[in-house]
Design a protein around this motif. Sequence first.
Motif, PDB file in Angstrom:
ATOM      1  N   GLY A 156      31.806  36.908  29.071  1.00  0.00           N
ATOM      2  CA  GLY A 156      33.084  36.619  29.715  1.00  0.00           C
ATOM      3  C   GLY A 156      32.995  36.777  31.221  1.00  0.00           C
ATOM      4  N   TYR A 157      33.525  35.797  31.943  1.00  0.00           N
ATOM      5  CA  TYR A 157      33.581  35.878  33.402  1.00  0.00           C
ATOM      6  C   TYR A 157      34.998  36.180  33.848  1.00  0.00           C
ATOM      7  N   VAL A 158      35.124  37.089  34.806  1.00  0.00           N
ATOM      8  CA  VAL A 158      36.404  37.321  35.478  1.00  0.00           C
ATOM      9  C   VAL A 158      36.188  37.005  36.948  1.00  0.00           C
ATOM     10  N   SER A 159      36.869  35.977  37.451  1.00  0.00           N
ATOM     11  CA  SER A 159      36.696  35.597  38.859  1.00  0.00           C
ATOM     12  C   SER A 159      37.757  36.280  39.727  1.00  0.00           C
ATOM     13  N   THR A 160      37.627  36.109  41.020  1.00  0.00           N
ATOM     14  CA  THR A 160      38.546  36.655  42.039  1.00  0.00           C
ATOM     15  C   THR A 160      38.789  38.156  41.865  1.00  0.00           C
ATOM     16  N   VAL A 161      37.730  38.927  41.612  1.00  0.00           N
ATOM     17  CA  VAL A 161      37.918  40.353  41.334  1.00  0.00           C
ATOM     18  C   VAL A 161      38.155  41.196  42.584  1.00  0.00           C
ATOM     19  N   MET A 162      37.863  40.633  43.756  1.00  0.00           N
ATOM     20  CA  MET A 162      38.114  41.394  44.991  1.00  0.00           C
ATOM     21  C   MET A 162      38.950  40.633  46.007  1.00  0.00           C
ATOM     22  N   GLY A 163      39.431  39.464  45.606  1.00  0.00           N
ATOM     23  CA  GLY A 163      40.272  38.695  46.510  1.00  0.00           C
ATOM     24  C   GLY A 163      40.466  37.279  46.008  1.00  0.00           C
ATOM     25  N   CYS A 164      41.605  36.702  46.369  1.00  0.00           N
ATOM     26  CA  CYS A 164      41.971  35.362  45.918  1.00  0.00           C
ATOM     27  C   CYS A 164      42.332  34.505  47.122  1.00  0.00           C
ATOM     28  N   PRO A 165      41.924  33.231  47.137  1.00  0.00           N
ATOM     29  CA  PRO A 165      42.254  32.374  48.280  1.00  0.00           C
ATOM     30  C   PRO A 165      43.743  32.090  48.409  1.00  0.00           C
ATOM     31  N   TYR A 166      44.508  32.339  47.348  1.00  0.00           N
ATOM     32  CA  TYR A 166      45.944  32.023  47.351  1.00  0.00           C
ATOM     33  C   TYR A 166      46.829  33.256  47.479  1.00  0.00           C
ATOM     34  N   GLN A 167      46.464  34.362  46.830  1.00  0.00           N
ATOM     35  CA  GLN A 167      47.324  35.543  46.875  1.00  0.00           C
ATOM     36  C   GLN A 167      46.771  36.681  47.712  1.00  0.00           C
ATOM     37  N   GLY A 168      45.509  36.557  48.185  1.00  0.00           N
ATOM     38  CA  GLY A 168      44.936  37.629  48.989  1.00  0.00           C
ATOM     39  C   GLY A 168      44.294  38.701  48.116  1.00  0.00           C
TER      40      GLY A 168
END
Length: 304
Positions: free
Chosen positions: A141-153
């Motif tokens: 399983g992959y979990v992306s954006t674990v330290m930041g998101c381009p849309y929500q910060g």
Amino acid sequence: MSFPSQVRVFEMSPRDGLQNEPGELITTAVKIELINRLSACGLSHIEAASFVSPKWVPQMGDASEVMAGITRKAGVTYAALTPNLKGVESAFAAEVDEIAVFSAASEAFTQKNINCSIAESLARFEPVLEAARNKGIKVRGYVSTVMGCPYQGDVDPKQVAQVANALYAMGCYEISLGDTIGVGTPLKAKRMLEAVNRDIPMNNLAAHFHDTYGQAIGNLYAVLEEGLAVVDASVAGLGGCPYARGASGNVATEDVLYLLQGLGIETGINLQDLINTGDWITRQLKRANGSKVALALGAQHEQK
């Protein structure tokens, strides 16, 4: 905590490295040779393909042909990304050794990426996991954006842990934690890992860090120090996130291996062979090599 004595490097370049490559479609022959070269370097896990709609990811449209054409090496796991049941069925027909599913820790990213909520994305994986169980095939399983998101910060480590726990509870044997846009720093990486590790054993976790801000090696050092022993990487730093402006490729496998060797950590991988492979694929793609170690040490070109 102390550094692990051995680290498993999960090579991502044939899938994550090539899937968003701009320009003409990369030939099936090039993909097959890349995988065969990587197998010869001593890598034990290679994500070879993605069984997705060619409409959305054209570069992965020949996944079945790639899997049929590779020379499988004993002891090497050839994995594939499978976002839905149709993809799983195709992957099974292609005789992949392992499959993977992909979610995110950011609601905004999930909505923009696959047009649904995190909860809805997870629900879609249940039949995928069931099919894999029935077939006796492991699921990552992959979990992306674990330290930041381009849309929500910023992304709360607790949210990362919730998504990781859901995938783990479904039956994913390993959870790969992805800093998709490369905004993490070592302290953020430690805090994120600590949150996830409260419920999931360290042996079931992996790091998948991008190098947009040049922090990937520092972040990997931080999580290795905590005992994490699986690292995703991509030869020559190939890859990137199409949803994140300015997001560069994965951390280069050559750079990771140099770090691990410096720490006295075993991998079973030949660094020079890896450098030569990275040099070869970047010449095929007519693009710059993203590995600092490869640029410093140089490739040994084959005599023809």
